[in-house]
Scaffold this motif. Structure first.
Motif, PDB file in Angstrom:
ATOM      1  N   ARG A  91       0.794  -4.103  16.553  1.00  0.00           N
ATOM      2  CA  ARG A  91       2.129  -4.448  17.053  1.00  0.00           C
ATOM      3  C   ARG A  91       2.115  -5.775  17.786  1.00  0.00           C
ATOM      4  NH1 ARG A  91       3.982   1.440  19.532  1.00  0.00           N
ATOM      5  NH2 ARG A  91       4.347   2.479  17.503  1.00  0.00           N
TER       6      ARG A  91
ATOM      7  N   ARG B  77       1.548  -7.320  12.763  1.00  0.00           N
ATOM      8  CA  ARG B  77       0.983  -7.017  11.449  1.00  0.00           C
ATOM      9  C   ARG B  77       1.303  -5.571  11.079  1.00  0.00           C
ATOM     10  NH1 ARG B  77      -3.958  -6.456  10.968  1.00  0.00           N
ATOM     11  NH2 ARG B  77      -4.635  -6.467  13.141  1.00  0.00           N
ATOM     12  N   SER B  78       1.389  -5.308   9.754  1.00  0.00           N
ATOM     13  CA  SER B  78       1.682  -3.954   9.247  1.00  0.00           C
ATOM     14  C   SER B  78       0.362  -3.230   9.012  1.00  0.00           C
ATOM     15  CB  SER B  78       2.480  -4.015   7.943  1.00  0.00           C
ATOM     16  OG  SER B  78       3.742  -4.602   8.171  1.00  0.00           O
TER      17      SER B  78
ATOM     18  N   GLU C  55      -1.199   0.773   8.774  1.00  0.00           N
ATOM     19  CA  GLU C  55      -0.896   2.203   8.701  1.00  0.00           C
ATOM     20  C   GLU C  55      -2.163   2.988   8.976  1.00  0.00           C
ATOM     21  OE1 GLU C  55       0.779   5.563   5.543  1.00  0.00           O
ATOM     22  OE2 GLU C  55       0.666   3.448   4.974  1.00  0.00           O
TER      23      GLU C  55
ATOM     24  N   ILE D  24       2.923  -1.285   2.238  1.00  0.00           N
ATOM     25  CA  ILE D  24       3.569  -2.023   3.315  1.00  0.00           C
ATOM     26  C   ILE D  24       3.032  -3.438   3.327  1.00  0.00           C
ATOM     27  CG2 ILE D  24       3.922  -2.089   5.812  1.00  0.00           C
ATOM     28  CD1 ILE D  24       3.420   0.921   5.836  1.00  0.00           C
TER      29      ILE D  24
ATOM     30  N   SER E 159       2.206  -7.083   4.817  1.00  0.00           N
ATOM     31  CA  SER E 159       1.880  -7.637   6.119  1.00  0.00           C
ATOM     32  C   SER E 159       2.746  -8.849   6.391  1.00  0.00           C
ATOM     33  CB  SER E 159       0.402  -8.014   6.169  1.00  0.00           C
ATOM     34  OG  SER E 159       0.103  -8.670   7.369  1.00  0.00           O
ATOM     35  N   SER E 160       3.205  -8.995   7.630  1.00  0.00           N
ATOM     36  CA  SER E 160       4.004 -10.154   7.995  1.00  0.00           C
ATOM     37  C   SER E 160       3.152 -11.357   8.331  1.00  0.00           C
ATOM     38  CB  SER E 160       4.889  -9.807   9.198  1.00  0.00           C
ATOM     39  OG  SER E 160       4.072  -9.416  10.292  1.00  0.00           O
TER      40      SER E 160
ATOM     41  N   SER F  18      -3.536  -6.309   2.064  1.00  0.00           N
ATOM     42  CA  SER F  18      -2.404  -5.899   1.225  1.00  0.00           C
ATOM     43  C   SER F  18      -2.505  -6.429  -0.182  1.00  0.00           C
ATOM     44  CB  SER F  18      -1.100  -6.401   1.857  1.00  0.00           C
ATOM     45  OG  SER F  18      -1.135  -7.811   1.976  1.00  0.00           O
TER      46      SER F  18
END
Length: 682
Positions: free
Chosen positions: A243, A247-248, A250, A298, A300-301, A362
């Motif tokens: 957070r 970044r994504s 899981e 998902i 990743s940003s 990702s």
């Protein structure tokens, strides 16, 4: 190509159908995988396609359903379960028998044996083959007729990794030569490694039809397996850092002390554990199966790393084990080899020896990025491994990627060799079923053992009857006491006749996966001819052996030739051949060897008394002079003394046993023809 339209199995009672309205296409030059968990309906779908199970829908093979193809084995090669061959038959004998049935030269069996690597086991019996060798033989049977389409049900089930790679290399070579390949599997990683297109079944319904790149991206996601006694604390720290860095990531708690982390790397997790003093027992890159209803991964940003493939395709799993605290934090790993890892009940990870190339958080597998540029794991002639992979494709272009280009000749040269094509097809011949039946009967020792037992039993019984005395000479030579309903030779001939069709249903080499055995009239005629020849030889050998034994034991006074030897011989041969034919027809109608033998024994026990009661009177005497009366009626001359043969036949039929046998044969033949016509109507 294969076009399946609306395949639906028949429901059983209150249960829903195992396959419900499944439609798909499998194109030529490509390998298509039918993926599903156990009980999803994969095998039922194949049986519906091959018309081995009743249901609705139709499957077209290059525009024709299977029942409209004159020679189905030349169009579709099938491997469903174990090889349905006689356990006492040799590998080469089984293939040569199938060559005779398909009208192929016998050298074709040797060519296919060389391709599948069974030359050294060509004389081995089928019941001695291991699981891997049985799969090789099944593939050889499928490739025997040089089919355009291969349909295989879980071909790599129970095979070692090396054997599985060799088998999939054969399938890839067949597809690269323009053939169509459809196989089922329950392993999504196997489907992603091998296929160009993946069809996913769930509870009998088709839930996904994807190219392998889309399948790998949406269902197979790279993950990091973590084992630590502080799994909850480490998971919370990883979530907090993700957070903070926007970044994504899981995190899935697998139970106990195991975590599955999607969107991170071993290096990042190891650094986090080191900074906070958390003990880590294992860090391993894996490929996670997201299930048939998986959503896209998902994204990743952050900026994703452009990672290069692993330098060695044979690399092992990279794990970070031991204490992290008190040591320097591990450096960022530029790349990692990804392996398939399973966790048994005891919690110890079991790592497969089939590594895949792993990428960043990702990104998806390079070996699955494009069916045309997939990493080919192909063996040499001996199933050794060679791998070549192409640079990793950009994930952003996966959705707009063009279909794979045709296989290059350089690529095809690396694949395992296939059997040479059959350039000249033999024309349909009435001798083809006869050649098949001769190889079927002579390929195992059942006929020889039965004949030897009949000869020994007849000789011993003839000696005993001669010692007792008061036995007519015809019965003495046939070793037929009055207490037995049939002589040993007739029972043995009936048993061999029943085996001729009974083995077809017990070991259905002519039917895929123990399906319907063909009941064509050509096959019936071939079996009747071979059974008649065997029975005739058995009848002659029985009388000859009895004469020799009686001469050795009791002298020449018991071996004189009767005056009416011709009608007696005709009756004897007719009895033995008729019992053999009754066994063939009864086993073909009732689909069982025991039922065929029971029908043979039932003729003297049940049918003969009925015929004897119906024909009470001087029936035999009325047969005398029948040829002369027939000649007076039709005003014709019998050439070469034909009236003698006709009178002998009339005497044999007029006997109660002969009439009962003729009546039984007529009834069984009518039942066989009706059964054959009924199956054709279906």
């Amino acid at each position: 190509m294969i076009q399946a339209i609306g395949l639906t199995s028949n429901p059983r009672k209150e249960f829903p159908p195992a396959v419900d309205d499944v439609s798909f296409e499998a194109h030529s030059g490509r390998v298509t995988a039918l993926l599903g968990a156990p009980g999803a309906g994969k095998s039922t779908t194949l049986k519906l396609m091959l018309e081995l199970q009743q249901g609705r829908g139709v499957a077209y093979f290059r525009g024709r359903p299977l029942h409209r193809i004159a020679h189905p084995t030349r169009e579709v090669g099938v491997l469903l379960g174990d090889v349905p061959g006689h356990p006492a038959r040799t590998v080469r004998g089984h293939l040569r028998m199938l060559c005779a049935a398909a009208g192929l030269p016998t050298r074709r069996a040797d060519e296919v044996l060389e391709v599948v690597g069974l030359v050294s086991l060509c004389e081995a019996r089928l019941n001695t083959l291991s699981r891997g060798m049985d799969r090789r033989l099944g593939l050889a049977c499928a490739l025997l007729s040089d089919p355009h389409t291969l349909v295989l049900d879980n071909p790599a089930d129970g095979l070692a990794v090396r054997e599985g790679r060799w088998l999939h290399g054969i399938l890839r070579a067949h597809a690269d030569q323009g053939g169509t390949v459809l196989f089922t599997t329950g392993d999504p990683k196997e489907a992603a490694r091998t296929a160009d297109r993946v069809l996913t079944l769930e509870q009998g319904r088709l839930v996904a039809d994807q190219e392998v790149a889309d399948f790998s991206r949406t269902r197979l996601r790279p993950r990091v397996a973590v084992r630590t006694p502080y799994a909850a604390r480490l998971g919370a720290l990883l979530t907090k850092e993700a957070r903070t860095a926007r970044r994504s990531v899981e995190i899935v708690r697998e139970g106990g002390n195991r975590l599955s982390v999607y969107g991170s790397t071993c290096a990042e997790i190891g650094e986090t554990a080191f900074r906070h003093g958390i003990l880590v027992h294992q860090l391993a890159n894996e490929i996670g199966d997201m299930g048939p209803t998986a959503m896209p991964p998902i994204q990743s940003s952050a900026v994703e790393e452009d990672l290069e493939p692993a330098e060695s395709a044979e690399g092992s799993v990279q794990e970070a084990q031991g204490l992290v605290e008190g040591h320097q934090a591990p450096a960022q790993e530029p790349h990692a080899a990804v392996t398939e890892s399973r966790t048994p009940a005891d919690g110890t990870p079991e790592v497969d020896s089939a590594p895949l190339v792993g990428l960043g958080p990702s990104a998806h597998l390079a070996s699955h990025a494009d069916p045309g540029s997939r990493a080919h794991l192909v063996p040499h002639a001996d199933p050794g491994l060679r791998a070549h992979s192409e640079p990793h494709a950009d994930p952003a272009t996966d959705a707009h990627r063009a279909p794979p280009p045709p296989a290059r000749s350089s690529d095809v040269g690396l694949l395992p060799p296939l059997p040479p094509p059959i350039t000249v097809r033999s024309a349909p011949s009435p001798l083809r079923p006869l050649r098949y039946e001769l190889r079927r009967a002579g390929g195992v020792g059942t006929a020889y053992l039965t004949a030897a037992a009949v000869l020994v039993t007849s000789a011993v019984m003839a000696v005993l009857l001669a010692g007792v005395g008061h036995t007519p000479q015809p019965r003495l030579l046939a070793a037929w006491p009055r207490e037995l309903p049939l002589p040993p030779a007739a029972i043995g001939a009936g048993l061999l006749g029943a085996i001729a069709f009974g083995d077809e249903f017990r070991h259905p080499a002519l039917a895929a996966d123990r399906g319907t055995v063909p009941r064509r009239l050509g096959l019936l005629v071939a079996k009747l001819l071979v059974a008649a020849a065997t029975a005739l030889l058995l009848a002659v050998l029985t009388v000859g052996c009895d004469l020799e034994v009686l001469y050795l034991v009791h002298g020449p006074e018991l071996i004189s030739v009767p005056a009416d030897w011709f009608p007696l011989g005709a009756s004897w041969i007719g009895l033995v051949v008729g019992c053999a034919w009754a066994g063939v027809l009864a086993a073909g109608v009732f689909r069982s060897t025991s039922a065929g033998l029971a029908a043979v024994v039932a003729v003297p026990l049940l049918v003969v008394p009925l015929v004897h009661k119906a024909l009470e009177g001087a029936t035999v005497r009325s047969a005398v002079g029948f040829p002369m009366r027939l000649r007076e009626l039709v005003l014709m001359q019998w050439p070469f003394g034909g009236e003698r043969y006709l009178e002998a036949a009339a005497r044999a039929v007029a006997q109660p046993v002969g009439g009962a046998l003729l009546l039984s044969l007529t009834a069984l033949l009518g039942a066989y023809v009706l059964t054959n016509l009924r199956s054709r109507v279906r």
